[in-house]
Scaffold this motif. Sequence first.
Motif, short mmCIF file in Angstrom:
data_model
loop_
_atom_site.label_atom_id
_atom_site.label_comp_id
_atom_site.label_asym_id
_atom_site.label_seq_id
_atom_site.Cartn_x
_atom_site.Cartn_y
_atom_site.Cartn_z
N CYS A 5 40.69 40.21 36.41
CA CYS A 5 39.56 40.55 35.54
C CYS A 5 38.31 39.90 36.12
O CYS A 5 38.38 39.10 37.05
N ALA B 200 34.75 46.07 37.93
CA ALA B 200 34.73 45.82 36.49
C ALA B 200 33.37 46.24 35.94
O ALA B 200 32.35 46.18 36.65
N LEU C 207 44.09 43.23 31.23
CA LEU C 207 44.13 42.73 32.59
C LEU C 207 44.98 43.67 33.43
O LEU C 207 45.80 44.41 32.90
N GLU D 172 37.06 44.05 31.86
CA GLU D 172 38.27 44.65 32.39
C GLU D 172 38.03 45.36 33.73
O GLU D 172 36.94 45.85 34.00
#
Length: 277
Positions: free
Chosen positions: A253, A135, A247, A275
Amino acid sequence: MKRMLCFCILFFAAVCQSFSFGSETLNTCNEFGGITVEYTFTPLEPQYEDLYKMQVFYDDSDIKRKEVYFLSEKMQDEKSILTQTYIYNNGKIEEYRIQLTENEASKKGVSVLIQKVDEADTVYAYGYSDGNVTAYSSADSFVTGYPLYSLDYIEKEMIPPEKTTGKKAVYRLSAKYKKARTFVRFSPEASEMTSEDRELVSKYTLFLNDPDKAELYNTKYQVESGGKMYTVYVQDSLIPYLTTPYLTEDGACLLAYGTIGYNDKLYLIATEFSEIR
């Protein structure tokens, strides 16, 4: 991170001028289509205290694309870092990576830290990977100020091993672990918060000296992390985004949240999420 990595490059340049070391070609067709060369240092050489080997990746045009530095056991113990990596593009560094030791990764819930930089070497994005998913958040995002911890680690720190006895409610708040980030997977089902749930959120926001924020929370979800399920309270503005493509299909996430313990359980108060990319 960049300061430590720069030390490695300068150090290696000095090594090239002053010491002899072994080298071998590991691969003739690596991920960039070129060769990979590994340089090794022996325990008899002074640089071995900091690095024990280095790998350089070239593309099919013999242009350097990546360098990986392997820290010595001494440096691993001191820095909690296994390797440090530069990613190059057109001769300039575009990304820094640090791979954490197993113990540090278990504590943080993240195994790789990433910095993406522009041509002026200014960081514009931070990345985090647990070895399965990654992420990113922009460098100016408020969530970059949230430390990285695994929920298992926070739970052990905040919830004592002794079981709470008696009818008196015990609330647990921590200045050190009041905010954090962890990879989680949201369950799709949501439910309304009860009066007990609202009391937990209210106590947390009061702890932050921002009691009005409690009014933003009306819904709760279950999230999974480290094989355990936790209750998370989600503010209304985030709920429309708790689905694909924000997601992953299985609800993953990197969640930014606050924490409060109630008796023998840890509860989360969501503030934002990054994200998976």
